[in-house]
Design a protein around this motif. Structure first.
Motif, mmCIF file in Angstrom:
data_model
loop_
_atom_site.group_PDB
_atom_site.id
_atom_site.type_symbol
_atom_site.label_atom_id
_atom_site.label_comp_id
_atom_site.label_asym_id
_atom_site.label_seq_id
_atom_site.Cartn_x
_atom_site.Cartn_y
_atom_site.Cartn_z
ATOM 1 N N ARG A 130 0.834 -1.220 0.000
ATOM 2 C CA ARG A 130 0.000 0.000 0.000
ATOM 3 C C ARG A 130 0.859 1.256 0.000
ATOM 4 O O ARG A 130 0.585 2.203 -0.732
ATOM 5 C CB ARG A 130 -0.895 0.039 1.243
ATOM 6 C CG ARG A 130 -2.222 -0.540 1.054
ATOM 7 C CD ARG A 130 -3.050 -0.134 2.234
ATOM 8 N NE ARG A 130 -4.320 -0.806 2.179
ATOM 9 C CZ ARG A 130 -5.193 -0.792 3.135
ATOM 10 N NH1 ARG A 130 -4.929 -0.134 4.251
ATOM 11 N NH2 ARG A 130 -6.323 -1.404 3.018
ATOM 12 N N PHE A 131 1.882 1.262 0.835
ATOM 13 C CA PHE A 131 2.778 2.412 0.930
ATOM 14 C C PHE A 131 3.390 2.712 -0.441
ATOM 15 O O PHE A 131 3.377 3.855 -0.897
ATOM 16 C CB PHE A 131 3.884 2.142 1.965
ATOM 17 C CG PHE A 131 4.968 3.191 1.954
ATOM 18 C CD1 PHE A 131 4.771 4.416 2.570
ATOM 19 C CD2 PHE A 131 6.173 2.949 1.315
ATOM 20 C CE1 PHE A 131 5.763 5.386 2.554
ATOM 21 C CE2 PHE A 131 7.176 3.910 1.289
ATOM 22 C CZ PHE A 131 6.970 5.131 1.915
ATOM 23 N N TRP A 132 3.928 1.700 -1.105
ATOM 24 C CA TRP A 132 4.598 1.913 -2.388
ATOM 25 C C TRP A 132 3.609 2.296 -3.483
ATOM 26 O O TRP A 132 3.953 3.060 -4.385
ATOM 27 C CB TRP A 132 5.433 0.696 -2.785
ATOM 28 C CG TRP A 132 6.642 0.570 -1.916
ATOM 29 C CD1 TRP A 132 6.902 -0.402 -1.004
ATOM 30 C CD2 TRP A 132 7.743 1.485 -1.850
ATOM 31 N NE1 TRP A 132 8.099 -0.151 -0.376
ATOM 32 C CE2 TRP A 132 8.633 1.004 -0.875
ATOM 33 C CE3 TRP A 132 8.051 2.672 -2.512
ATOM 34 C CZ2 TRP A 132 9.822 1.649 -0.560
ATOM 35 C CZ3 TRP A 132 9.237 3.321 -2.198
ATOM 36 C CH2 TRP A 132 10.106 2.808 -1.236
ATOM 37 N N LEU A 133 2.388 1.814 -3.402
ATOM 38 C CA LEU A 133 1.374 2.222 -4.382
ATOM 39 C C LEU A 133 0.999 3.698 -4.183
ATOM 40 O O LEU A 133 0.802 4.429 -5.155
ATOM 41 C CB LEU A 133 0.149 1.327 -4.300
ATOM 42 C CG LEU A 133 0.357 -0.112 -4.794
ATOM 43 C CD1 LEU A 133 -0.897 -0.949 -4.564
ATOM 44 C CD2 LEU A 133 0.771 -0.148 -6.262
ATOM 45 N N VAL A 134 0.929 4.131 -2.930
ATOM 46 C CA VAL A 134 0.671 5.553 -2.651
ATOM 47 C C VAL A 134 1.844 6.391 -3.159
ATOM 48 O O VAL A 134 1.643 7.446 -3.773
ATOM 49 C CB VAL A 134 0.412 5.791 -1.141
ATOM 50 C CG1 VAL A 134 0.434 7.271 -0.797
ATOM 51 C CG2 VAL A 134 -0.920 5.167 -0.738
ATOM 52 N N VAL A 135 3.060 5.935 -2.943
ATOM 53 C CA VAL A 135 4.241 6.642 -3.453
ATOM 54 C C VAL A 135 4.159 6.760 -4.973
ATOM 55 O O VAL A 135 4.413 7.829 -5.542
ATOM 56 C CB VAL A 135 5.544 5.943 -3.009
ATOM 57 C CG1 VAL A 135 6.749 6.487 -3.766
ATOM 58 C CG2 VAL A 135 5.746 6.092 -1.505
ATOM 59 N N THR A 136 3.795 5.668 -5.635
ATOM 60 C CA THR A 136 3.662 5.681 -7.098
ATOM 61 C C THR A 136 2.618 6.705 -7.537
ATOM 62 O O THR A 136 2.851 7.484 -8.468
ATOM 63 C CB THR A 136 3.306 4.277 -7.629
ATOM 64 O OG1 THR A 136 4.349 3.373 -7.255
ATOM 65 C CG2 THR A 136 3.132 4.267 -9.131
ATOM 66 N N ALA A 137 1.477 6.715 -6.874
ATOM 67 C CA ALA A 137 0.420 7.680 -7.211
ATOM 68 C C ALA A 137 0.903 9.111 -7.006
ATOM 69 O O ALA A 137 0.623 9.996 -7.830
ATOM 70 C CB ALA A 137 -0.833 7.409 -6.375
ATOM 71 N N LEU A 138 1.658 9.350 -5.954
ATOM 72 C CA LEU A 138 2.193 10.692 -5.694
ATOM 73 C C LEU A 138 3.212 11.104 -6.765
ATOM 74 O O LEU A 138 3.251 12.260 -7.177
ATOM 75 C CB LEU A 138 2.818 10.759 -4.303
ATOM 76 C CG LEU A 138 1.831 10.731 -3.137
ATOM 77 C CD1 LEU A 138 2.570 10.632 -1.800
ATOM 78 C CD2 LEU A 138 0.909 11.938 -3.155
ATOM 79 N N ILE A 139 4.007 10.159 -7.215
ATOM 80 C CA ILE A 139 4.974 10.441 -8.286
ATOM 81 C C ILE A 139 4.231 10.864 -9.553
ATOM 82 O O ILE A 139 4.605 11.836 -10.213
ATOM 83 C CB ILE A 139 5.873 9.213 -8.546
ATOM 84 C CG1 ILE A 139 6.841 9.011 -7.367
ATOM 85 C CG2 ILE A 139 6.638 9.358 -9.863
ATOM 86 C CD1 ILE A 139 7.557 7.674 -7.378
#
Length: 193
Positions: free
Chosen positions: A12-21
């Motif tokens: 979940r954390f990395w998917l949120v990071v991806t969305a923020l990128i």
């Protein structure tokens, strides 16, 4: 149970990071003055013209395969350097590289370089929509590479390169070559002369 919870949180954390990128990519291009859609005022599914005002302005174009190949390559890179991290962490790395490229590609210095060193004489950069779809295409390539056998991923990449070289006299390899080390003979061939 704790390991599964940690994995779920990490994904979940990395998917949120991806969305923020991706959000940073879009906002950066907006702040750079990029247009949302083609100046023509409409959106096409596919722009077949290469040296036309609609190139890199609509959803898909002949450079879409290059972005899919980016996904193949970035998946491989993530597998090499983040092997023990979840796939979502590798996706975030891939999105970071792609977003960085999309921002750089649409900067005045690179747009001018394309105009002078490559066949893209009238290139004005991507619309924000096209740039976003380029990111989606990279992500599709990433997930394909994550699931498909390596030989199939390589075969498709080679097929894309051959297809686009035959159809538009350009592809990812030639694009990088001409951007970094322009060769006049290649430029002439790409111009159809």
């Amino acid at each position: 149970m704790t390991s599964q919870t940690d994995n779920h949180f990490s994904t979940r954390f990395w998917l949120v990071v991806t969305a923020l990128i991706i959000l940073v990519q879009v906002l950066s291009q907006y702040l750079m003055g990029r247009i949302w859609i083609c100046e023509c005022g409409y959106v096409k599914l596919f722009e077949a013209g290469v040296n036309t005002p609609g190139n890199s302005q609509h959803l898909f174009d002949w450079y879409t395969p290059s972005h899919i190949i980016h996904g193949f390559l970035f998946y491989g890179l993530g597998w090499l350097i983040l092997r023990r991290k979840p796939v979502a962490a590798r996706l975030a790395l891939s999105a970071l590289i792609e977003a960085g490229w999309e921002i750089l590609e649409n900067s005045p210095i690179v747009i001018d370089r394309y105009r002078t060193a490559t066949m893209a004489i009238g290139y004005t950069g991507d619309s924000i929509l096209n740039s976003g779809i380029d990111m989606v295409s990279m992500i599709a390539g990433f997930f394909f590479a994550a699931r498909a056998p390596v030989w199939l991923t390589i075969a498709i990449a080679i097929g894309f390169e051959i297809l686009t070289a035959l159809v538009i006299r350009d592809n990812l390899t030639l694009n990088v070559l001409m951007l970094v080390w322009p060769i006049e003979a290649v430029k002439v061939w790409q111009g159809g002369v």
